[in-house]
Design an enzyme around this catalytic site. Structure first.
Site, short mmCIF file in Angstrom:
data_model
loop_
_atom_site.label_atom_id
_atom_site.label_comp_id
_atom_site.label_asym_id
_atom_site.label_seq_id
_atom_site.Cartn_x
_atom_site.Cartn_y
_atom_site.Cartn_z
N CYS A 49 -4.56 -6.59 0.56
CA CYS A 49 -3.34 -6.52 -0.26
C CYS A 49 -3.35 -5.33 -1.22
CB CYS A 49 -3.14 -7.82 -1.01
SG CYS A 49 -3.05 -9.24 0.08
N HIS B 185 1.59 -6.20 -6.71
CA HIS B 185 1.50 -6.89 -5.42
C HIS B 185 2.22 -8.23 -5.55
CE1 HIS B 185 0.19 -8.81 -1.88
NE2 HIS B 185 -0.75 -9.54 -2.45
N ASN C 92 4.25 -13.35 0.41
CA ASN C 92 3.19 -12.34 0.24
C ASN C 92 3.05 -11.57 1.56
OD1 ASN C 92 0.76 -10.97 0.07
ND2 ASN C 92 -0.37 -12.66 -0.85
#
Ligand code: UT7
Length: 325
Positions: free
Chosen positions: A119, A252, A282
């Site tokens: 990520c 993020h 996500n």
């Protein structure tokens, strides 16, 4: 001094959109219990997109790149560096970046490679591309975050399968006399490799180990909040800026609670936080460029604005990039 400047952005979400109600119903049919209330309260996620089975990471990257190219006024042949941040590439090798190069019809022999920092991948990729531009190796870089995380989810594990989605975001960076990328700060700590991982591998023609995502959510949560603040502060210090100089925070997009606590720590009003986790879930390395592109296209982010991008994820990896858009 050579800087790199963001010329344009693009993004792409696969058309299949699942709301929490859709996903909850699908999981209930498999005997897995969850609810819209739990997902919204714990994460802020309302919906995510999943790619069709025959759609690959490079397909999503291709669509996002075409949009970034169209907004830039450049031709694909003008690109002289391709960096794709992904943990879900089309195949073991070659890289998604070389497949993307082929799909874009780029035959100028420019370097193309993937960056795997989960990520944090996009802030890593942006920093690598910025460095290659600053050293004169490249003049126009295509930097993409693209993921098909739906492929590595265990749909029997409710603690993870409700969190992730698929998508891609792209930026084109160009060498410039004016900034640009102001500073960045990257880190990793492999001691935490087990709290977020896909432990399986391919060997002897077989998948060895578990090829689905495992996460100790609370452990990741706790680490993320601390390291994101330190990376943001280090980046500001390198650029000679303070919290007050940040116009937009683009962390993020994993959990709205982590994102809101970051805005608070940086003394930023919540309206200055770019949020797409509610609609995308996500999307790992794709989440920051997807959020950036959506805020550019909606007119929130304007030329000259100062953006703080922050990534955190498996490895454990983390980092931040301060950008004058
Ligand atoms: O992308 C890389 C970075 N990743 C992140 O930043 C993720 C960081 N972590 C998180 O966002 C949060 O830790 C989660 C959203 C993953 C979990 O939220 P939490 O508030 O930390 O919940 P928890 O894991 O402590 O679980 C609380 C309860 C548990 O039940 P008990 O043990 O209290 O009875 C879980 O079994 O919630 C239960 N639970 C669920 N219930 C309904 C876990 N998943 C679900 C679910 N639906 N999907």
């Amino acid at each position: 001094m050579i800087y790199s400047r963001i010329v344009s952005t693009g993004s792409y979400l696969p058309p299949r959109r699942l709301t929490n109600a859709d996903l909850t119903a699908e999981l209930a049919a498999q005997g897995i219990e969850t609810s819209d209330e739990w997902i919204v309260e714990r994460t802020g996620i309302h919906a995510r997109h999943f790619a069709a089975p025959d759609v690959t990471c490079s397909d999503l990257a291709h669509q996002a790149s075409l949009q970034a190219l169209a907004s830039s006024g450049l031709q694909a042949a003008d690109i002289d560096l391709i960096v794709v941040a992904t943990s879900t590439p089309d195949m073991v090798f070659p890289s998604a970046a070389t497949i993307l190069q082929h799909k874009l019809g780029i035959t100028n022999g420019c370097p193309a490679f993937d960056v795997q920092a989960v990520c944090s991948g996009f802030v890593y990729a942006l920093t690598v591309a910025d460095s290659l531009i600053k050293t004169g190796t490249a003049k126009r870089a295509l930097v993409v975050g693209a993921e098909v995380f739906s492929r590595i989810l265990d749909f029997k594990d409710r603690t993870t399968c409700v969190l992730f989605g698929d998508g891609a975001g792209a930026v084109i960076l160009e060498a410039s006399d004016t900034p640009g990328i102001l500073a960045s700060d990257l880190h990793a700590d492999g001691r935490h490799k087990d709290i977020l991982c896909v432990p399986g591998t391919v060997s002897g023609g077989q998948v060895l180990g578990d090829p689905t995502l495992k996460m100790d959510g609370p452990a990741v949560f706790k680490l993320a909040v601390g390291v994101l603040e330190s990376a943001a502060r280090a980046t500001l210090a390198k650029a000679g800026k303070t919290d007050a100089d940040i116009d937009w925070l683009i962390p993020h997009q994993a959990n709205i609670r982590i994102m809101q606590s970051m805005a608070k720590k940086l003394k930023m009003p919540q309206e200055k936080l770019i949020v797409t986790v509610d609609q995308h879930g996500n999307t790992s390395a794709a989440s920051i460029p997807l959020a950036l592109d959506s805020a550019v296209r909606s007119g929130k982010i304007k030329r000259g604005d100062t953006l703080m991008l922050e990534g955190v994820g498996g490895g454990f990896t983390w980092g931040a990039v301060l950008v004058q858009y």
